[in-house]
Every structure is written in C-alpha cells, then in structure tokens.
Design a protein around this motif. Structure first.
Motif, PDB file in Angstrom:
ATOM      1  N   ILE A 213       0.754  -1.144  -0.008  1.00 52.15           N
ATOM      2  CA  ILE A 213       0.110   0.129  -0.088  1.00 52.15           C
ATOM      3  C   ILE A 213       0.978   1.438  -0.113  1.00 52.15           C
ATOM      4  O   ILE A 213       0.589   2.336  -0.699  1.00 52.15           O
ATOM      5  CB  ILE A 213      -0.821  -0.067   1.020  1.00 52.15           C
ATOM      6  N   LEU A 214       1.868   1.032   0.705  1.00 53.16           N
ATOM      7  CA  LEU A 214       2.957   2.494   0.732  1.00 53.16           C
ATOM      8  C   LEU A 214       3.436   2.588  -0.719  1.00 53.16           C
ATOM      9  O   LEU A 214       3.510   3.780  -1.035  1.00 53.16           O
ATOM     10  CB  LEU A 214       4.083   2.182   1.822  1.00 53.16           C
ATOM     11  N   LEU A 215       3.819   1.493  -1.145  1.00 52.59           N
ATOM     12  CA  LEU A 215       4.358   1.843  -2.484  1.00 52.59           C
ATOM     13  C   LEU A 215       3.466   2.382  -3.676  1.00 52.59           C
ATOM     14  O   LEU A 215       3.838   3.359  -4.277  1.00 52.59           O
ATOM     15  CB  LEU A 215       4.799   0.499  -3.288  1.00 52.59           C
ATOM     16  N   ALA A 216       2.078   1.834  -3.464  1.00 49.90           N
ATOM     17  CA  ALA A 216       1.168   2.773  -4.341  1.00 49.90           C
ATOM     18  C   ALA A 216       0.807   4.041  -4.043  1.00 49.90           C
ATOM     19  O   ALA A 216       0.787   4.896  -4.629  1.00 49.90           O
ATOM     20  CB  ALA A 216      -0.116   1.826  -4.288  1.00 49.90           C
ATOM     21  N   ALA A 217       1.095   4.055  -2.514  1.00 50.59           N
ATOM     22  CA  ALA A 217       0.707   5.487  -2.015  1.00 50.59           C
ATOM     23  C   ALA A 217       2.077   6.648  -2.451  1.00 50.59           C
ATOM     24  O   ALA A 217       1.547   7.652  -2.571  1.00 50.59           O
ATOM     25  CB  ALA A 217       0.378   5.437  -0.489  1.00 50.59           C
ATOM     26  N   TRP A 218       3.008   6.054  -2.344  1.00 52.20           N
ATOM     27  CA  TRP A 218       4.049   6.907  -2.856  1.00 52.20           C
ATOM     28  C   TRP A 218       4.060   7.233  -4.183  1.00 52.20           C
ATOM     29  O   TRP A 218       4.347   8.562  -4.628  1.00 52.20           O
ATOM     30  CB  TRP A 218       5.460   6.159  -2.514  1.00 52.20           C
ATOM     31  N   GLY A 219       3.479   6.484  -4.987  1.00 53.03           N
ATOM     32  CA  GLY A 219       3.486   6.810  -6.279  1.00 53.03           C
ATOM     33  C   GLY A 219       2.555   7.583  -6.679  1.00 53.03           C
ATOM     34  O   GLY A 219       2.686   8.814  -7.348  1.00 53.03           O
ATOM     35  N   LYS A 220       1.320   7.525  -6.190  1.00 50.53           N
ATOM     36  CA  LYS A 220       0.152   8.689  -6.466  1.00 50.53           C
ATOM     37  C   LYS A 220       0.472   9.925  -5.883  1.00 50.53           C
ATOM     38  O   LYS A 220       0.194  10.819  -6.310  1.00 50.53           O
ATOM     39  CB  LYS A 220      -1.204   7.844  -6.028  1.00 50.53           C
ATOM     40  N   SER A 221       1.061   9.858  -4.586  1.00 49.42           N
ATOM     41  CA  SER A 221       1.301  11.103  -3.581  1.00 49.42           C
ATOM     42  C   SER A 221       2.652  11.708  -4.066  1.00 49.42           C
ATOM     43  O   SER A 221       3.227  12.404  -3.171  1.00 49.42           O
ATOM     44  CB  SER A 221       0.856  10.907  -2.329  1.00 49.42           C
ATOM     45  N   ALA A 222       3.394  11.237  -4.969  1.00 46.30           N
ATOM     46  CA  ALA A 222       4.557  11.714  -5.348  1.00 46.30           C
ATOM     47  C   ALA A 222       5.722  11.862  -4.352  1.00 46.30           C
ATOM     48  O   ALA A 222       6.316  13.103  -4.341  1.00 46.30           O
ATOM     49  CB  ALA A 222       4.378  13.430  -6.093  1.00 46.30           C
ATOM     50  N   GLN A 223       5.823  10.942  -3.493  1.00 50.14           N
ATOM     51  CA  GLN A 223       7.029  10.915  -2.814  1.00 50.14           C
ATOM     52  C   GLN A 223       8.178  10.020  -3.242  1.00 50.14           C
ATOM     53  O   GLN A 223       8.167   9.336  -4.196  1.00 50.14           O
ATOM     54  CB  GLN A 223       6.593  10.015  -1.452  1.00 50.14           C
ATOM     55  N   LEU A 224       9.330  10.554  -2.829  1.00 49.52           N
ATOM     56  CA  LEU A 224      10.854   9.878  -3.297  1.00 49.52           C
ATOM     57  C   LEU A 224      10.604   8.244  -3.089  1.00 49.52           C
ATOM     58  O   LEU A 224       9.948   8.011  -2.173  1.00 49.52           O
ATOM     59  CB  LEU A 224      11.795  10.436  -2.366  1.00 49.52           C
ATOM     60  N   PRO A 225      11.087   7.744  -4.153  1.00 49.19           N
ATOM     61  CA  PRO A 225      11.728   8.250  -5.311  1.00 49.19           C
ATOM     62  C   PRO A 225      10.738   8.169  -6.563  1.00 49.19           C
ATOM     63  O   PRO A 225      11.293   8.178  -7.786  1.00 49.19           O
ATOM     64  CB  PRO A 225      12.814   6.944  -5.383  1.00 49.19           C
ATOM     65  N   LEU A 226       9.430   8.188  -6.345  1.00 49.81           N
ATOM     66  CA  LEU A 226       8.564   8.070  -7.386  1.00 49.81           C
ATOM     67  C   LEU A 226       7.654   9.494  -7.449  1.00 49.81           C
ATOM     68  O   LEU A 226       6.533   9.472  -7.860  1.00 49.81           O
ATOM     69  CB  LEU A 226       7.251   7.085  -7.013  1.00 49.81           C
ATOM     70  N   HIS A 227       8.534  10.467  -7.364  1.00 49.60           N
ATOM     71  CA  HIS A 227       7.916  11.924  -7.384  1.00 49.60           C
ATOM     72  C   HIS A 227       8.190  12.732  -8.806  1.00 49.60           C
ATOM     73  O   HIS A 227       7.596  13.703  -8.834  1.00 49.60           O
ATOM     74  CB  HIS A 227       8.640  12.760  -6.167  1.00 49.60           C
ATOM     75  N   VAL A 228       8.703  12.001  -9.661  1.00 46.49           N
ATOM     76  CA  VAL A 228       9.335  12.618 -10.849  1.00 46.49           C
ATOM     77  C   VAL A 228       8.491  13.356 -11.948  1.00 46.49           C
ATOM     78  O   VAL A 228       8.704  14.125 -12.619  1.00 46.49           O
ATOM     79  CB  VAL A 228      10.429  11.985 -11.471  1.00 46.49           C
ATOM     80  N   TRP A 229       7.311  12.471 -11.661  1.00 45.50           N
ATOM     81  CA  TRP A 229       6.227  12.852 -12.483  1.00 45.50           C
ATOM     82  C   TRP A 229       5.371  14.103 -12.169  1.00 45.50           C
ATOM     83  O   TRP A 229       4.992  14.731 -13.099  1.00 45.50           O
ATOM     84  CB  TRP A 229       5.153  11.677 -12.467  1.00 45.50           C
ATOM     85  N   LEU A 230       5.399  14.459 -11.039  1.00 44.79           N
ATOM     86  CA  LEU A 230       4.615  15.898 -10.547  1.00 44.79           C
ATOM     87  C   LEU A 230       5.101  17.112 -11.110  1.00 44.79           C
ATOM     88  O   LEU A 230       4.322  17.776 -11.801  1.00 44.79           O
ATOM     89  CB  LEU A 230       4.204  15.747  -9.035  1.00 44.79           C
ATOM     90  N   PRO A 231       6.442  17.478 -10.930  1.00 42.19           N
ATOM     91  CA  PRO A 231       6.588  18.616 -11.704  1.00 42.19           C
ATOM     92  C   PRO A 231       6.410  18.905 -13.186  1.00 42.19           C
ATOM     93  O   PRO A 231       5.905  19.891 -13.678  1.00 42.19           O
ATOM     94  CB  PRO A 231       8.100  18.818 -11.365  1.00 42.19           C
ATOM     95  N   ASP A 232       6.706  17.744 -13.915  1.00 39.99           N
ATOM     96  CA  ASP A 232       6.518  17.770 -15.260  1.00 39.99           C
ATOM     97  C   ASP A 232       5.011  17.890 -15.638  1.00 39.99           C
ATOM     98  O   ASP A 232       4.568  18.407 -16.577  1.00 39.99           O
ATOM     99  CB  ASP A 232       6.956  16.404 -15.878  1.00 39.99           C
ATOM    100  N   ALA A 233       4.203  17.335 -14.822  1.00 40.83           N
ATOM    101  CA  ALA A 233       2.666  17.243 -14.961  1.00 40.83           C
ATOM    102  C   ALA A 233       2.118  18.499 -14.976  1.00 40.83           C
ATOM    103  O   ALA A 233       0.854  18.903 -15.353  1.00 40.83           O
ATOM    104  CB  ALA A 233       2.004  16.436 -13.958  1.00 40.83           C
ATOM    105  N   MET A 234       2.769  19.521 -14.671  1.00 41.58           N
ATOM    106  CA  MET A 234       2.332  21.028 -14.758  1.00 41.58           C
ATOM    107  C   MET A 234       2.231  21.489 -16.058  1.00 41.58           C
ATOM    108  O   MET A 234       1.648  22.688 -16.440  1.00 41.58           O
ATOM    109  CB  MET A 234       3.417  22.166 -14.173  1.00 41.58           C
ATOM    110  N   ALA A 235       2.467  20.487 -17.126  1.00 42.56           N
ATOM    111  CA  ALA A 235       1.882  20.967 -18.520  1.00 42.56           C
ATOM    112  C   ALA A 235       0.352  20.674 -18.623  1.00 42.56           C
ATOM    113  O   ALA A 235      -0.100  21.354 -19.847  1.00 42.56           O
ATOM    114  CB  ALA A 235       2.676  19.762 -19.366  1.00 42.56           C
ATOM    115  N   ALA A 236      -0.527  20.687 -17.689  1.00 39.45           N
ATOM    116  CA  ALA A 236      -1.748  20.575 -17.882  1.00 39.45           C
ATOM    117  C   ALA A 236      -2.126  21.669 -17.820  1.00 39.45           C
ATOM    118  O   ALA A 236      -1.554  22.593 -17.224  1.00 39.45           O
ATOM    119  CB  ALA A 236      -2.280  19.690 -16.573  1.00 39.45           C
ATOM    120  N   PRO A 237      -3.499  22.101 -18.345  1.00 45.54           N
ATOM    121  CA  PRO A 237      -4.197  23.252 -18.030  1.00 45.54           C
ATOM    122  C   PRO A 237      -4.407  23.457 -16.604  1.00 45.54           C
ATOM    123  O   PRO A 237      -4.274  22.646 -15.584  1.00 45.54           O
ATOM    124  CB  PRO A 237      -5.608  23.068 -18.443  1.00 45.54           C
TER     125      PRO A 237
END
Length: 479
Positions: A213-237
């Motif tokens: 559950i923590l692995l899944a949670a870290w991915g969705k909630s952008a915690q290290l080391p699975l955080h790298v998608w969030l800053p780039d996702a600012m390409a959205a409206p």
C-alpha cells in the motif's frame, strides 16, 4: 445513504458521457449541471450520515461466492474527503468557464468537450475510491484516476505535455503493483477483499500488505523516489493542475494509507518507521527543489510534494499509537486541498490576466488586482501553517503529537526538529516571493493585466473563505 453514495459516484460518470456527446458550445454547461448535481448529492449524503447518528456503515455492492468484491463505506472520514473532492471539482469546473477561453492571455483556447468530460470522470472516480470498502474497489478507481490524469495532463497535445502525461501514467501504474500485491495477499489470507479484513492478518502479513500500500501511495502522492512525474505534470491546464495536484489525484496515496491504518487495528511499527523516514527525506528534498523555481506552478508542484510528506509524517506517527496524529493527517488532507487549490488558481488567474506565471515578471499585483493579492497572501499563509488559516490547525497538532511521542521514541526528535525547520524556512521563502510579486510598483505584465471574469473571481472568494473555515469544519466533523 446507500443510494446517495452510489449517486455521488455515478452522476459525474454519467455526466462525463453526456458531456462528451454534447456539442462543443453546450458541453461546458452540461458539465456544470452534473458537477452541481454531484455536489448536491454528496452534501445530502453527509447530512444524512450526520443525522443518522451512526459511526460507520458499509454497503455490499458486488460479491462472488461470499467474496466481497465491491462495497461502499460511509463514515466520518469518507464523507469528509468525498465532500472536498466533489465540491472542489465543481469549483474547478466553474473556474474553467473563464480560464478555458479565448480571453486567456497565456493559453487562448476554448475547451473541447473531452476536457469537461475527463474532469467529471475524475470526480466520479475519486468519489468511488474514497467511498470504497474493499481494496479491489480502491484498485479499480486507482487505475481509472491514472487514465484520466494521463488524458488531462496531455490535454494540450504538445510533445512536452504528451511526454509528461506518459511519465505520470507509467510511474503511477508501476506503483499500483504494490496495491495488486496487497489485494492478492489480503484475499489469500482472509478470503475477502474487504479492508476491515486487514485486522485479521498476522503482523508478518500486515507488513507485506502495508508495504504494498505504501508503494502505491508513494507513487500517487509523489514521494521519493516516485515523485518525478509531478513537476512535469504542470503541463496540464492550470485548473486541472489545481484539481489533480491539490485536491484529488495526489490525495489518493495518502487516503489509501490512512484508510488502511483505520481498518487494520494494530499496525506493525516498521511501517511507521519506513513512513516517517520516507516523509522527512521527501520533505527536505521538496523544499530544496522549490527554491530555484521561477515558474509559479513548478514551485507549487514541489511545495505539494513537501506538504504531502507532512501528511505521510502524520499518518506514520499514528502507527506508534497517536490518535491525534491520525486526526491531524485526515484534517491535513481536507485543509490542504482547499488552500493549495486556491494557490494553483491564483497562478491560473495570473496567467489569464497577465499572460505569464513567471514570478520575476510579476510585481505590484496588489495595485493591479487587490483580489489576487489577497488570494496570494491567504494561500501562502494557509499552506505554510500560519494561524488563523487552515494549515495551522493541521500542522500544529501534528507537531504536538510528534513531540509527545518522543518521550517513548526518542529517535523521532531530530526528525521533528528538521520538519519544524522546514516549516519555518518554507514560510520564509513563500513570503519572499509574496513580497517580490505582490508589493511595489506594477511590472509591465501586471500594469497591462486584464480583469478576471466574475466566475473566476467568485471561485477565488469561496476558496479564500474555505482557507479560513475548513479546519473548523474538519474538527467538528471528525470530532
């Protein structure tokens, strides 16, 4: 209550289908209608639950040979978070009426029906995940939110936005493997997917399930080391960034972790240790990374990573027996949703009016738009935890709970001191940009800014009020 809970999930999903089929000129109004109906439904659900006097009720939706596949849990936590998700979804749909138009100076663009359809689908999927009583239901809606976020992040269809969308989808999908493992282990050990069955597991099995559950949670909630998608996702409206990355998608991770803790009874202490260590590392990293940011949305993205780390810290501290830490974490999810949505929409309003969200180009906002200056100030004070704004009433009990635990777990002291330093430093840095951007003589971009449409201004006013009031709502609701 069962009918209202089901309605809250399916109204936005039905609205998404009808919006997609509607003519371009009518789609945005169909979306407003269904977002409004979903809001009425969720508020009726909360009112019905409150008047019923019960602590929690679970409804079976689908079972197979006595194996519970899907169900809905209506309790204080699920109703509180679902209300936030749906109400903010309506506010985002309303804000989009002005923002997603040819009048936008930075992104002149009239939204296609798929924009509003995907937003409604996301609202329905989030409501489904929060209300789900089974880990299989959480997994289903976890994946639906991933698909919707992929489509919304890549909405503008530029090469950079498509790459960012794919990155978000890939990382969060890989993280979902943890939830698959947790679901499989729960079924094998207990013969059901019901979250309440977590309490029946041995401590060894609980450890495996919680790590998944923590692995899944870290991915969705952008915690290290699975955080790298969030800053780039600012390409959205920007309204989508506000919804996905303040109120909904990034809250999936912390919510499923919180729900597991609520359902499991005693949680292995190793999960608390892993959660606390992961949170403090992510918190410090997020703070360091937002220092060089000049793009307001990217600064807010790294700030979001840091704020989510505070929620993980609170929830992880609750594993050591602190009910105050758990209540703080739940309230933090609710309060942060409103404050950070406000901050993102301030960035969107500046893009609309000034044609830029680059902080060095923004100066003297208070003279160009007093409302935006007030909204900027309130959002900054709220997310950094300054009283009387909502962030304070989440962060203060977190530190109280943490320092109380140091009498038994002395190793927590340096971690809490680091978190305290980060909290003060983040306040200083955000207020530095407030002084640079809001006060003084207007820059060229601000001096030529255009007025906001009334609907955008109205949404900002509502969020300013909620940044003052949401903590009292959460405290009274949780009890």
């Amino acid at each position: 209550m069962e009918n209202l809970a089901v309605t809250t999930i399916f109204i936005p999903l039905l609205g998404a289908l009808l919006t997609l089929l509607a003519p371009k000129g009518s789609a945005k109004w169909v979306a407003q209608l269904f977002a409004g109906l979903a809001t009425i439904s969720v508020l009726a659900l909360a009112s019905s639950f409150h008047s019923s006097g019960v602590e929690s009720v679970t409804y079976s939706i689908l079972a197979l040979d006595q194996i519970q596949l899907f169900g809905l849990t209506v309790d204080k936590i699920s109703t509180l978070i679902t209300a936030a998700v749906v109400v903010i979804g309506l506010l985002i749909a309303m804000f989009s009426l002005g923002y997603m138009s040819d009048g936008n100076r930075e992104h002149p663009h009239e939204a296609a029906p798929r924009y509003y359809a995907l937003l409604l689908a996301f609202i329905g999927a989030m409501a489904g995940l929060v209300l789900s009583s089974t880990i299989l239901g959480q997994l289903l809606f976890f994946e639906v939110t991933g698909i919707c976020s992929w489509a919304l992040i890549g909405y503008y269809q530029s090469e950079s936005s498509k790459k960012s969308a794919l990155k978000a989808l890939t990382i969060t999908h890989v993280a979902s493997i943890g939830l698959f493992i947790a679901a499989a282990m729960l079924l094998i050990e207990t013969g059901t997917f019901e979250l309440t069955a977590l309490a029946q597991l041995s401590m060894e099995s609980k450890t495996v399930v919680f790590l998944g559950i923590l692995l899944a949670a870290w991915g969705k909630s952008a915690q290290l080391p699975l955080h790298v998608w969030l800053p780039d996702a600012m390409a959205a409206p920007t309204p989508i960034s506000a919804y996905l990355h303040a109120a909904s998608m990034v809250k999936v991770g912390v919510y499923i972790f919180a729900r597991a803790i609520l359902s499991a009874g005693e949680v292995p202490e190793i999960i608390g240790v892993v959660g606390v260590v992961g949170a403090i590392i992510t918190m410090i990293y997020g703070f360091v990374m937002y220092l060089p940011q000049m793009d307001m949305k990217r600064l807010l993205a790294y700030s979001t990573i840091t704020q989510l780390a505070y929620i993980f810290l609170a929830l992880s501290l609750s594993v050591f027996g602190s009910s105050l830490a758990l209540e703080s974490g739940i309230a933090y999810i609710f309060n942060h949703a409103f404050a950070k949505t406000l901050f993102f929409l301030v960035a969107g309003a500046l893009s609309y009016s000034c044609g830029t969200r680059m902080l060095p180009k923004l100066k003297g906002i208070v003279k160009g738009s007093p409302l935006l200056a007030v909204a900027f100030c309130v959002a900054a004070l709220a997310i950094t935890g300054v009283p009387p704004f909502n962030g304070f009433f989440s962060k203060f009990p977190l530190f109280v709970a943490g320092f109380e635990l140091t009498s038994v777990h002395s190793w927590l002291m340096p971690i809490l001191l680091l978190a305290l330093v980060e909290s003060v430093a983040s306040f200083g840095w955000i207020m530095y940009w407030f002084g640079k951007s809001v006060i003084g003589e207007p820059s060229e971009a601000v001096s030529t800014m255009k007025p906001l449409p009334p609907v955008m201004s109205a949404v900002l006013v509502v969020l300013i009020i909620m940044s003052l009031c949401s903590s009292f709502i959460a405290a009274n609701w949780i009890g």
